[in-house]
Design an enzyme around this catalytic site. Structure first.
Site, short mmCIF file in Angstrom:
data_model
loop_
_atom_site.label_atom_id
_atom_site.label_comp_id
_atom_site.label_asym_id
_atom_site.label_seq_id
_atom_site.Cartn_x
_atom_site.Cartn_y
_atom_site.Cartn_z
N ASP A 71 50.47 16.68 -20.01
CA ASP A 71 51.13 17.45 -19.22
C ASP A 71 52.52 17.26 -20.20
O ASP A 71 52.63 16.84 -21.20
CB ASP A 71 51.57 16.68 -17.97
CG ASP A 71 50.37 16.34 -17.03
OD1 ASP A 71 49.70 17.46 -16.67
OD2 ASP A 71 50.19 15.30 -16.99
N ASP B 199 47.90 21.25 -19.40
CA ASP B 199 47.62 20.70 -18.05
C ASP B 199 48.82 21.30 -16.95
O ASP B 199 49.24 22.43 -16.79
CB ASP B 199 47.51 19.44 -17.84
CG ASP B 199 46.52 19.08 -16.62
OD1 ASP B 199 46.02 19.84 -16.14
OD2 ASP B 199 46.75 17.86 -16.38
N ASP C 250 53.73 15.55 -13.97
CA ASP C 250 52.54 15.20 -13.11
C ASP C 250 53.24 13.86 -12.34
O ASP C 250 53.60 12.97 -13.14
CB ASP C 250 51.47 14.97 -14.12
CG ASP C 250 50.29 14.46 -13.44
OD1 ASP C 250 50.21 14.08 -12.02
OD2 ASP C 250 49.17 14.29 -14.21
N LYS D 298 53.33 18.97 -10.01
CA LYS D 298 52.22 18.39 -9.35
C LYS D 298 52.72 17.09 -8.81
O LYS D 298 53.05 16.05 -9.49
CB LYS D 298 51.11 18.25 -10.37
CG LYS D 298 49.74 17.62 -9.33
CD LYS D 298 48.84 17.72 -10.32
CE LYS D 298 48.41 16.43 -11.44
NZ LYS D 298 47.08 16.51 -12.10
#
Length: 410
Positions: free
Chosen positions: A220, A244, A248, A289
């Protein structure tokens, strides 16, 4: 179109200690089309700290550490006194092992120890000699009360910058081309007790891009996940073109909840696709996320932009907590712009826009009429977010985002 600005004043409050966060801005290598941290700063460089240690690519361990006789980074870190300063001269530093600020090598709340680019120069810590391996981090900041300012960290075998200590300020850095998340906040070791998980760190005016691991599922831009403590903040930060996610905040059942994280005045775009066009279809590819394993953590997510990420813009990722999600803008993400299927999060003054058709937003929780979510058509607030997106850091470190050449605000 009325011009608006994304951010406000650039000072940070970390565990009660007011930190001035402008002045020693380094000229970082620019991402194409964007001004790096400190770009355009050419006047009145700040006075150099007295009794500082100096590091240069050609320095030696036993050198005096003066401007005329510079030492190595590892030697300077071991020699600097609490509250002292290490200056990195410009150029590329080639490493095959992690450079570590060890636990116990600490500054204080009143006087952080500083590791900074020499004013006007760009030090690049290059770890290309490393293989991809979880042990092969680049710069590990495991001490407390450090201020890391103006460095580029690239090609590490794992995280570019790993923060395992607490009460640190990481400012004006670029993490790129690393084999795991560019900058990650997590515990130092598997036996680190919960009350020693890294807490109250501030990541400020920094960029993370093109980080990619071989399986395409873990690298990330920024991460505070798995085993991070409370009070960690990301402000005026930009994450883009990571394989990604942009951010995160993953939690897992084996270790339980992390501390609440604040992400504010930041930008996440084009995550899931590297700058060279590489895509891994198995990657998560979200902008922000915000959870994992159904564990409740009450994060604060405000005044951010998610643009053109490969999956969701903002996603709860199974976090059923009561997050404060306010004043964010999410545009043209491949799936939902906002995806919150469970929880009691509070949504205020968020905007969701699309240039074409796409999935409707889902926002389970307390979402009132102050929000403009996507349900098939754009609302009036979307007029400000048309045209090409661009961004830059201002001289004071704040982040400006433009659409069609006009500065905007969530």
């Amino acid at each position: 179109m009325q011009k608006k600005k994304l951010v406000i004043a650039c000072i940070g409050l970390v565990t009660g200690s007011l930190v001035a966060l402008s002045g020693t801005m380094a000229q970082a290598t620019p991402t194409s089309g964007h001004a790096p941290a400190g770009a355009g700063v050419t006047d009145a460089r700040p006075a150099l700290a007295a009794d500082a240690l100096y590091v240069a690519p050609g320095g030696s361990d036993d050198a005096a550490g003066t401007e005329s006789d510079p030492t190595t980074l590892s030697s300077a870190i071991s020699r600097v006194t609490s509250g002292g300063t290490v200056y990195l001269r410009g150029g590329t530093y080639a490493y095959s092992e992690t450079v570590t600020i060890a636990p116990g090598n600490d500054g204080t709340s009143g006087a952080r120890t500083t590791l900074a680019a020499y004013p006007g120069e760009t030090p690049v810590l290059n770890f290309a000699a490393m293989s991809e391996d979880p042990a092969n981090r680049g710069l590990a900041v495991n001490g407390a009360y450090w201020h890391v300012d103006g460095v580029i960290v690239e090609h590490a075998g794992d995280n570019g910058i790993f923060v395992g200590g607490s009460d640190n300020v990481i400012e004006h850095v670029v993490t790129r081309f690393n084999h795991d998340s560019g900058l990650q906040i997590s515990r130092i070791a598997s036996d680190t007790p919960d009350d020693e998980w890294p807490a109250n760190n501030l990541v400020l005016s920094s960029e993370s891009h093109d980080n990619a691991d071989s399986d395409g599922e873990d690298a990330d831009g920024f991460a505070s996940k798995l085993t991070s403590g409370p009070g960690n903040v990301f402000r005026y930060t930009v994450s883009h073109n990571n394989i990604d996610d942009g951010w995160d905040l993953y939690t897992k059942s084996e270790t339980g909840p992390i501390g609440p994280v604040t992400i504010e005045d930041s930008l996440s775009y084009d995550n899931g696709t590297l700058s060279d066009g590489t895509v891994n279809s198995d990657g998560d590819r979200n902008g922000y996320k915000l959870g994992g394993d159904g564990i409740e953590v009450d994060h604060v997510v405000r005044r951010n932009i998610a643009y053109n990420n490969g999956h969701h813009g903002f996603t709860y990722n199974s976090n059923p907590g009561s997050m404060a999600v306010s004043d964010n803008v999410s545009i043209d993400n491949t799936e939902r712009n906002f995806s919150f299927d469970k929880g009691t999060s509070v949504f205020r003054d968020n905007v969701s826009c699309r240039s074409d058709d796409g999935s409707n937003d889902k926002t389970v929780g307390d979402a009132d009429s102050s929000n403009q979510f996507w349900t098939g058509t754009n609302g009036p607030a979307c007029a400000a977010y048309s045209g090409a997106m661009d961004w830059s850091f201002a001289e004071d470190g704040t982040l400006a985002v433009t659409f069609g050449g006009s500065k905007v605000t969530p």
